[in-house]
Design a protein around this motif. Sequence first.
Motif, mmCIF file in Angstrom:
data_model
loop_
_atom_site.group_PDB
_atom_site.id
_atom_site.type_symbol
_atom_site.label_atom_id
_atom_site.label_comp_id
_atom_site.label_asym_id
_atom_site.label_seq_id
_atom_site.Cartn_x
_atom_site.Cartn_y
_atom_site.Cartn_z
ATOM 1 N N ALA A 136 39.797 56.249 40.020
ATOM 2 C CA ALA A 136 40.161 56.317 41.483
ATOM 3 C C ALA A 136 39.165 57.671 41.972
ATOM 4 C CB ALA A 136 41.265 55.975 42.294
ATOM 5 N N THR A 137 39.648 58.535 41.430
ATOM 6 C CA THR A 137 39.494 60.060 41.877
ATOM 7 C C THR A 137 37.788 60.346 41.537
ATOM 8 O OG1 THR A 137 41.695 60.841 41.112
ATOM 9 C CG2 THR A 137 39.830 62.501 41.299
ATOM 10 N N ARG A 183 37.983 48.971 32.953
ATOM 11 C CA ARG A 183 37.002 48.094 33.955
ATOM 12 C C ARG A 183 38.101 47.094 34.632
ATOM 13 N NH1 ARG A 183 31.921 48.765 32.982
ATOM 14 N NH2 ARG A 183 32.039 49.457 30.731
ATOM 15 N N ALA A 184 39.173 46.846 33.658
ATOM 16 C CA ALA A 184 40.088 45.593 34.500
ATOM 17 C C ALA A 184 40.751 46.479 35.753
ATOM 18 C CB ALA A 184 41.088 45.575 33.601
ATOM 19 N N MET A 185 41.289 47.861 35.435
ATOM 20 C CA MET A 185 41.837 48.910 36.450
ATOM 21 C C MET A 185 40.739 48.996 37.430
ATOM 22 S SD MET A 185 43.508 51.786 34.281
ATOM 23 C CE MET A 185 44.067 51.334 32.698
ATOM 24 N N ALA A 186 39.368 49.334 37.355
ATOM 25 C CA ALA A 186 38.754 49.462 38.541
ATOM 26 C C ALA A 186 38.400 48.209 39.220
ATOM 27 C CB ALA A 186 37.151 49.707 37.739
ATOM 28 N N HIS A 187 38.643 47.152 38.631
ATOM 29 C CA HIS A 187 38.385 45.635 39.368
ATOM 30 C C HIS A 187 39.820 45.438 40.344
ATOM 31 C CE1 HIS A 187 34.569 44.081 38.245
ATOM 32 N NE2 HIS A 187 34.698 44.549 37.185
ATOM 33 N N GLY A 193 40.787 47.330 47.834
ATOM 34 C CA GLY A 193 40.103 48.122 48.756
ATOM 35 C C GLY A 193 40.220 49.686 48.233
ATOM 36 N N MET A 194 40.840 50.138 47.058
ATOM 37 C CA MET A 194 41.206 51.407 46.838
ATOM 38 C C MET A 194 39.930 51.974 46.306
ATOM 39 S SD MET A 194 43.948 52.452 47.480
ATOM 40 C CE MET A 194 44.822 51.712 48.729
#
Length: 335
Positions: A136-137, A183-187, A193-194
């Motif tokens: 996220a950062t 990739r799973a975390m990003a999805h 909406g983060m």
Amino acid sequence: MTLTPDLRSPQPADTPISSDLLPSVLEELHTQHQSLRSGKIADYIPELAKANPDWFSICVTTVDGQQFAVGDAEQRFTIQSISKVFVYGLALEDHGRDRVLAKVGVEPTGDAFNAIVLDEQSKRPYNPMVNAGAIATTSLIKGHGATDRLNRMLAMFERYVGHEPYLDMPTFMSERTTGHRNRAMAHLMLNFGMIDEKIDEALDLYFQQCSLLVDCRDLSVMAATLANRGVNPLTNVQAVSACYVRDILSVMYTCGMYNFAGEWAYKVGLPAKSGVSGGIIVVVPDRMGIAVFSPLLDARGNSWRGVKVCEELSQRFGLHLFECAPPDSRCNHSD
Ligand code: DON
């Protein structure tokens, strides 16, 4: 009566680290731990699995620019999760404290660094030192397209290390092809909406930051820069705005050693960050940066020798931030 504007308490005069004493203590700790073979090398990608279990170095850079190094100080390795600290600083500079805090929390998790978990209420990743928070950062780093973002990130690393930074391409490619959890975390974060929809760009930048090549000496300079209010003590370049150093050190203190962060804060008492390639950086504010490199990891993913060495250094020199007992009445952990 006038009050001095600088209310930080001075370092206790009874715990000097003389430049005469430090080299011999580093040598002693290196010799003491070199023969111990506990821990396991990270092997989730071949580039990390190739590491030599004997590699071991301890380096210190002081805020007045002195350096002390023992062992394999020039052995290069990829920085991995230690990069999270510095990219967090860049995101703070790009957006300010409030906007970054809206997207990434500052709570320790007690979970493994790669846990697929977000805060139930806010849907934010818990903190910038675990993978979800770091992705996220990274997605917040400004730039006109992927190349510009990468160049801004490399320029930031250059300010910290004081020389041109290089990425290890094979590591980047391996991280990219095997990074399914990331990739799973990003999805998941996109779903809430983060992060925005440029997921592949953010993930590539995250894998690239993990693939930065450093040696133990570099890491000690990076840590010393944070100890020196954001100014690289060897080049005098301001690597990060001084006003964000407190944010960076706070999350390092509470979250930098993953699910060992509480015990680390209790025993060592200093802001730190580890990475799976075996590096640990430790910041002694206003005094020095310490780096240890040894690729054998403990069960939580922290360098096994690195943790032992830092515990000893903190104890011997009374570096714990909350130590207030004079040297002759300090308690050992075994007391
Ligand atoms: O995202 C990953 O899995 C790695 N490239 C970074 C891992 C890391 O260093 C976490 N640390 N202990």
